[in-house]
Motif scaffolding. Structure first.
Motif, PDB file in Angstrom:
ATOM      1  N   ASP A   7      50.688   5.954  33.863  1.00 11.81           N
ATOM      2  CA  ASP A   7      52.004   6.598  33.875  1.00 11.81           C
ATOM      3  C   ASP A   7      52.079   7.622  32.752  1.00 11.81           C
ATOM      4  O   ASP A   7      51.263   7.640  31.837  1.00 11.81           O
ATOM      5  CB  ASP A   7      53.104   5.547  33.704  1.00 11.81           C
ATOM      6  CG  ASP A   7      54.389   5.947  34.403  1.00 11.81           C
ATOM      7  OD1 ASP A   7      54.559   7.160  34.653  1.00 11.81           O
ATOM      8  OD2 ASP A   7      55.222   5.081  34.699  1.00 11.81           O
ATOM      9  N   GLY A   8      53.072   8.478  32.829  1.00  5.60           N
ATOM     10  CA  GLY A   8      53.273   9.476  31.795  1.00  5.60           C
ATOM     11  C   GLY A   8      54.218  10.555  32.271  1.00  5.60           C
ATOM     12  O   GLY A   8      54.646  10.557  33.438  1.00  5.60           O
ATOM     13  N   PRO A   9      54.565  11.508  31.398  1.00  6.30           N
ATOM     14  CA  PRO A   9      55.542  12.552  31.748  1.00  6.30           C
ATOM     15  C   PRO A   9      55.148  13.371  32.973  1.00  6.30           C
ATOM     16  O   PRO A   9      56.015  13.872  33.691  1.00  6.30           O
ATOM     17  CB  PRO A   9      55.587  13.429  30.490  1.00  6.30           C
ATOM     18  CG  PRO A   9      55.085  12.562  29.383  1.00  6.30           C
ATOM     19  CD  PRO A   9      54.106  11.626  29.999  1.00  6.30           C
ATOM     20  N   GLN A  10      53.828  13.539  33.203  1.00  6.92           N
ATOM     21  CA  GLN A  10      53.375  14.360  34.324  1.00  6.92           C
ATOM     22  C   GLN A  10      52.635  13.539  35.381  1.00  6.92           C
ATOM     23  O   GLN A  10      51.902  14.089  36.204  1.00  6.92           O
ATOM     24  CB  GLN A  10      52.479  15.494  33.825  1.00  6.92           C
ATOM     25  CG  GLN A  10      53.205  16.465  32.905  1.00  6.92           C
ATOM     26  CD  GLN A  10      52.345  17.625  32.448  1.00  6.92           C
ATOM     27  OE1 GLN A  10      52.858  18.667  32.051  1.00  6.92           O
ATOM     28  NE2 GLN A  10      51.034  17.474  32.491  1.00  6.92           N
ATOM     29  N   LYS A  47      48.308  13.631  32.619  1.00  9.12           N
ATOM     30  CA  LYS A  47      49.411  12.728  32.957  1.00  9.12           C
ATOM     31  C   LYS A  47      50.290  12.430  31.746  1.00  9.12           C
ATOM     32  O   LYS A  47      51.490  12.181  31.887  1.00  9.12           O
ATOM     33  CB  LYS A  47      48.854  11.422  33.535  1.00  9.12           C
ATOM     34  CG  LYS A  47      48.236  11.575  34.913  1.00  9.12           C
ATOM     35  CD  LYS A  47      47.650  10.255  35.417  1.00  9.12           C
ATOM     36  CE  LYS A  47      47.024  10.403  36.787  1.00  9.12           C
ATOM     37  NZ  LYS A  47      46.452   9.115  37.277  1.00  9.12           N
ATOM     38  N   SER A  48      49.676  12.471  30.557  1.00 10.46           N
ATOM     39  CA  SER A  48      50.422  12.192  29.327  1.00 10.46           C
ATOM     40  C   SER A  48      51.171  13.414  28.802  1.00 10.46           C
ATOM     41  O   SER A  48      51.891  13.303  27.812  1.00 10.46           O
ATOM     42  CB  SER A  48      49.476  11.672  28.247  1.00 10.46           C
ATOM     43  OG  SER A  48      48.879  10.457  28.654  1.00 10.46           O
ATOM     44  N   GLY A  49      50.978  14.572  29.452  1.00 12.14           N
ATOM     45  CA  GLY A  49      51.768  15.737  29.068  1.00 12.14           C
ATOM     46  C   GLY A  49      50.979  16.965  28.661  1.00 12.14           C
ATOM     47  O   GLY A  49      51.577  18.009  28.361  1.00 12.14           O
ATOM     48  N   LEU A  50      49.643  16.902  28.626  1.00 15.10           N
ATOM     49  CA  LEU A  50      48.852  18.082  28.259  1.00 15.10           C
ATOM     50  C   LEU A  50      49.057  19.203  29.273  1.00 15.10           C
ATOM     51  O   LEU A  50      48.976  18.990  30.479  1.00 15.10           O
ATOM     52  CB  LEU A  50      47.369  17.715  28.206  1.00 15.10           C
ATOM     53  CG  LEU A  50      46.404  18.879  27.955  1.00 15.10           C
ATOM     54  CD1 LEU A  50      46.499  19.362  26.514  1.00 15.10           C
ATOM     55  CD2 LEU A  50      44.972  18.488  28.294  1.00 15.10           C
ATOM     56  N   SER A  51      49.300  20.411  28.786  1.00 15.24           N
ATOM     57  CA  SER A  51      49.437  21.569  29.661  1.00 15.24           C
ATOM     58  C   SER A  51      48.075  22.220  29.881  1.00 15.24           C
ATOM     59  O   SER A  51      47.361  22.534  28.926  1.00 15.24           O
ATOM     60  CB  SER A  51      50.404  22.593  29.056  1.00 15.24           C
ATOM     61  OG  SER A  51      50.434  23.765  29.850  1.00 15.24           O
ATOM     62  N   HIS A 103      48.483  20.955  38.345  1.00 10.00           N
ATOM     63  CA  HIS A 103      49.231  21.334  37.146  1.00 10.00           C
ATOM     64  C   HIS A 103      48.872  22.729  36.645  1.00 10.00           C
ATOM     65  O   HIS A 103      49.055  23.038  35.464  1.00 10.00           O
ATOM     66  CB  HIS A 103      49.031  20.283  36.057  1.00 10.00           C
ATOM     67  CG  HIS A 103      49.713  18.983  36.366  1.00 10.00           C
ATOM     68  ND1 HIS A 103      49.118  17.983  37.092  1.00 10.00           N
ATOM     69  CD2 HIS A 103      50.961  18.541  36.081  1.00 10.00           C
ATOM     70  CE1 HIS A 103      49.959  16.972  37.224  1.00 10.00           C
ATOM     71  NE2 HIS A 103      51.079  17.286  36.626  1.00 10.00           N
TER      72      HIS A 103
END
Length: 418
Positions: free
Chosen positions: A46-49, A134-138, A163
């Protein structure tokens, strides 16, 4: 504080979730530990993305509906002070857990093999890239090359593309013949066959592997051997993973027998140690479907429900067939053992180059002479690498198994003498 569990489950991925749900109707007091903030393991991270599949959400909801399942997230095992006792720690506390039965569902981790430039910023594992996104890296507008072996490469590429990254190449080391042979078998598992269409990428190349990551202070490009030719591509990120290997360190420390690279279990998912079971990818890589079946068998077996466990055997056998086909098709080419140059770092924590290891005959002597495996990761990365490169079996870990606070270690004072 001390805690007691009739059934203690280490790992809340598919196998751990299935084990807890299988055992819950028995009324047993179940405690499940995992070092991630949410249940689901790496495959359903799970994660922000992150975009969780419906199956993962449903399993989470079912876990929450059982009052006799207690889930400790963000929790690590530190030591095993007694025969059926573990010292654990979360972000706030450390405590002792005593148990009657234990199921290890510690999953697998990515095999990272050293090659020139692999320590440059911008180089990660293939699964590591997925986890970071998934944890938010762009990764928007980044040029990405993904290399290594196995279906995880395609899954990582799909996540990166979703993404906003531009995937320039997916370099699969297995030959085109092997990949095509595996693809021809996929209709035996219709769900996997349909999934393969969604993951197809026109930049996929079989018979291709990384030779070097290029750059001075960070990644600038990658050199590939692509079907017999040398190809160089400019890129911003390289994700490189050579498949998955069972995460057996805790099992080794607890006295589980090892078979090959995995924890050895019988038809009931029972280990060589009485009242101790294992399920999922710590017993061999085979995907979430196999992990779910093995977890259910372990859960039923641990609470004495033999017939319910047996009912899962056909499903397990079906997915063991898939695992066998997968592992045969994507077996690593022996030439990958020659990627590292003499000055290529093998142990990143202790700056140990390949040349410092070749004069030794086993893990223990190499470790004593070079400090390989004695850094922050405690051999989790380099231990697997030297296992593949030299055939060495890393020795069992000694406590503490993870970095721990002094306050947590003081809980050992509460342990009664043996």
């Amino acid at each position: 504080m001390n805690e007691y569990a009739d059934l203690l489950i280490i790992g809340a991925g598919p196998a751990g979730m299935a084990a807890a749900l299988a055992a819950a109707p028995s009324g047993a007091r179940i405690v499940m530990l995992d070092d991630n903030p949410f249940a689901g393991g790496q495959i359903w991270r799970d994660g922000p993305q992150a975009s969780l599949p419906a199956q993962a959400r449903q399993l989470r909801e079912r876990l929450q509906s059982h009052g006799n399942i207690r889930h400790h997230s963000g929790t690590r095992v530190i030591a095993n002070p007694g025969p059926k006792q573990l010292l654990v720690e979360d972000d706030e506390n450390g405590w002792l857990i005593s148990y009657d039965k234990l199921i290890l569902c510690t999953g697998a981790r990515e095999l990272l093999l050293p090659f020139p430039g692999w320590t440059l910023p911008g180089v990660t594992g293939a699964g590591g890239l997925q986890a970071l996104i998934k944890s938010g890296l762009s990764v928007r507008d980044e040029r990405v090359v993904i290399a290594g072996s196995g279906p995880l490469l395609l899954a990582s590429a799909a996540t990166a593309t979703k993404h906003g990254a531009t995937v320039l190449r997916i370099a699969e080391q297995a030959s085109l013949t092997s990949v095509a042979g595996f693809a021809a078998q996929l209709p035996r598992w219709p769900a996997k066959w349909l999934q393969s269409f969604n993951l197809f990428n026109r930049h996929y190349r079989a018979g291709t592997h990384v030779l070097a990551a290029l750059g001075t202070h960070r990644l600038e490009g990658v050199r590939l051997q692509q079907q017999g030719k040398i190809v160089e591509l400019e890129c911003d990120r390289l994700a490189c993973g050579f498949g998955l290997i069972p995460n057996i360190q805790l099992g080794q420390a607890l006295g589980y027998a090892i078979e090959g690279q995995a924890l050895k279990v019988n038809a009931w998912q029972a280990s060589s140690r009485a009242d101790h079971y294992a399920a999922g990818e710590c017993t061999g890589f085979g995907g979430s479907e196999l992990a779910l079946a093995e977890g259910a068998i372990a859960g039923h077996s641990a609470v004495g429900e033999v017939e319910q466990a047996r009912q899962w055997w056909p499903r397990r056998a079906r997915w063991q067939g898939f695992a066998k086909a997968l592992n045969q098709a994507f077996a690593l080419d022996p030439q990958l053992k020659s990627l590292a140059r003499p000055d290529t770092l093998v142990c990143r924590c202790e700056d140990v180059p390949y040349a410092a290891l070749t004069e030794h005959s086993d893990w223990r002597t190499a470790k004593l002479a070079s400090r390989c495996g004695m850094g922050a990761c405690q051999g989790r990365v380099c231990g697997a690498a030297v296992g593949h490169l030299f055939g060495w079996q890393p020795s069992a870990s000694r406590p503490p198994y993870s970095p721990a606070r002094i306050e947590t270690l003081m809980c050992l004072d509460d342990t009664p003498p043996a």
